[in-house]
Motif scaffolding. Structure first.
Motif, short mmCIF file in Angstrom:
data_model
loop_
_atom_site.label_atom_id
_atom_site.label_comp_id
_atom_site.label_asym_id
_atom_site.label_seq_id
_atom_site.Cartn_x
_atom_site.Cartn_y
_atom_site.Cartn_z
N ILE A 6 -27.54 -83.58 -9.18
CA ILE A 6 -26.63 -83.06 -10.20
C ILE A 6 -25.47 -84.04 -10.38
O ILE A 6 -24.78 -84.37 -9.41
CB ILE A 6 -26.05 -81.69 -9.75
CG1 ILE A 6 -27.16 -80.71 -9.43
CG2 ILE A 6 -25.11 -81.12 -10.82
CD1 ILE A 6 -28.02 -80.32 -10.59
N LEU A 32 -24.19 -75.90 -5.29
CA LEU A 32 -24.24 -77.29 -5.77
C LEU A 32 -23.35 -78.23 -4.97
O LEU A 32 -23.27 -79.41 -5.27
CB LEU A 32 -23.78 -77.35 -7.24
CG LEU A 32 -24.53 -76.53 -8.28
CD1 LEU A 32 -23.97 -76.79 -9.66
CD2 LEU A 32 -26.01 -76.87 -8.26
N ALA A 229 -30.23 -82.10 -14.40
CA ALA A 229 -30.85 -82.73 -13.22
C ALA A 229 -31.33 -84.15 -13.58
O ALA A 229 -31.96 -84.34 -14.63
CB ALA A 229 -32.00 -81.89 -12.71
#
Ligand code: DC
Length: 231
Positions: A6, A32, A229
Motif C-alpha cells: 500500500i 495497514l 495495491a
C-alpha cells in the motif's frame, strides 16, 4: 494484500456523529500499519479547556475573545500512545463526556478554533500513511487525500451505539438525551458557515446502519486493494 503493497496515501473519513468513524479509522490504521488521527478529539480538547476556564456560560454563551487569545499559546497534542493531552495532562476520558459533547459543536464553529485544529492536523499528517477522521478532512484539511470515505447511518442506530459505548464506560446514558445531542450536533455541524460537514464530491459513501465492523473492513480493504495495491 500486505501492508508494504500500500503506498503512503492519506485516508480521510468524514461523516455524522456516532457513525463509528473513529473505531473504523483505528481498525484500518491497525490493519495497514498507518497512523490514526482523531480530529474530533482536538475540538473536544479545546472545548474542555474552554469549559475549565469558564469561557462557556451555563446558558451556553462563549467568551470567544478570551478563547481566541489563549489559542495562541494553548498546547493541545497527542502523546506517544495517541492520547489527547492539554499541556502534558492526558484528557482522553474527560473529552468524551456528555458535558464536552454538549458544547463541542458550537466551539467548533469558531473560525480561529478551526484554524488552530487544522494547523495541528496538517503537521501530524504531512508524511502520509495516515487515516484521519472528522467532518471536513476530505473537503478542507486534506482535500487531496487519495481515499475519501463519507460515513452515515440511521440516527437511532447511532444513538444506541453511542449510549452503549457510554454505559460500557460506566457513564449514565439516557437514549433520548443522546439522540437529541446527536441530532443537534448533526444540524450545527452541517449548517455552520466555516467548513460545514458535507460529502466531498470524490468521497465514497458508507452507510453502516446494518453492517458489522468486519463487514466494513471487508468493504474497505477490497476498495483499497482495487484502487491502490502495487501490482
Ligand atoms: O467526531 P467527534 O464526535 O469526536 O467530534 C466532536 C465534534 O467536533 C463534532 O460535533 C464536530 C467537531 N468536529 C469538526 O467540526 N470537524 C472535524 N474535523 C472533527 C470534529
Amino acid at each position: 494484500m500486505t501492508t508494504s503493497e500500500i503506498p503512503a496515501i492519506t485516508i480521510a473519513i468524514d461523516g455524522y456523529s456516532s457513525t463509528g468513524k473513529s473505531s473504523f479509522a483505528k481498525r484500518i490504521a491497525r490493519e495497514l500499519d498507518f497512523h490514526y488521527l482523531d480530529s474530533g478529539a482536538l475540538y473536544r480538547a479545546v472545548t474542555l479547556y474552554a469549559l475549565e476556564k469558564g469561557y462557556i456560560s451555563p446558558e451556553g454563551n462563549i467568551d470567544t475573545a478570551s478563547l481566541e487569545r489563549d489559542l495562541q499559546s494553548l498546547d493541545v497534542h497527542f502523546d506517544e500512545q495517541g492520547r489527547t493531552c492539554i499541556a502534558g495532562r492526558c484528557v482522553e476520558q474527560e473529552i468524551r463526556t456528555l458535558r464536552v459533547s454538549g458544547k463541542v459543536s458550537p466551539i467548533s464553529t469558531i473560525p480561529q478554533v478551526r484554524d488552530y485544529v487544522n494547523r495541528l492536523l496538517r503537521i501530524c499528517g504531512k508524511d502520509g500513511r495516515i487515516v484521519m477522521d472528522g467532518r471536513d478532512i476530505g473537503t478542507t484539511v486534506f482535500p487531496n487525500a487519495e481515499l475519501k470515505i463519507f460515513m452515515t447511518a440511521d440516527p437511532m442506530v447511532r444513538a444506541s451505539r453511542r449510549a452503549a459505548e457510554m454505559q460500557a464506560k460506566g457513564e449514565k446514558a439516557d437514549i433520548d438525551e443522546v439522540l437529541a445531542n446527536l441530532k443537534e450536533r448533526d444540524y450545527i455541524d452541517s449548517h455552520r458557515e466555516v467548513s460545514p460537514l458535507t460529502q466531498a464530491p470524490d468521497a465514497v459513501v458508507l452507510d453502516n446502519s446494518s453492517m458489522t465492523m468486519d463487514d466494513q473492513m471487508e468493504w474497505v480493504l477490497d476498495l483499497i486493494e482495487k484502487r491502490f495495491a502495487k501490482k
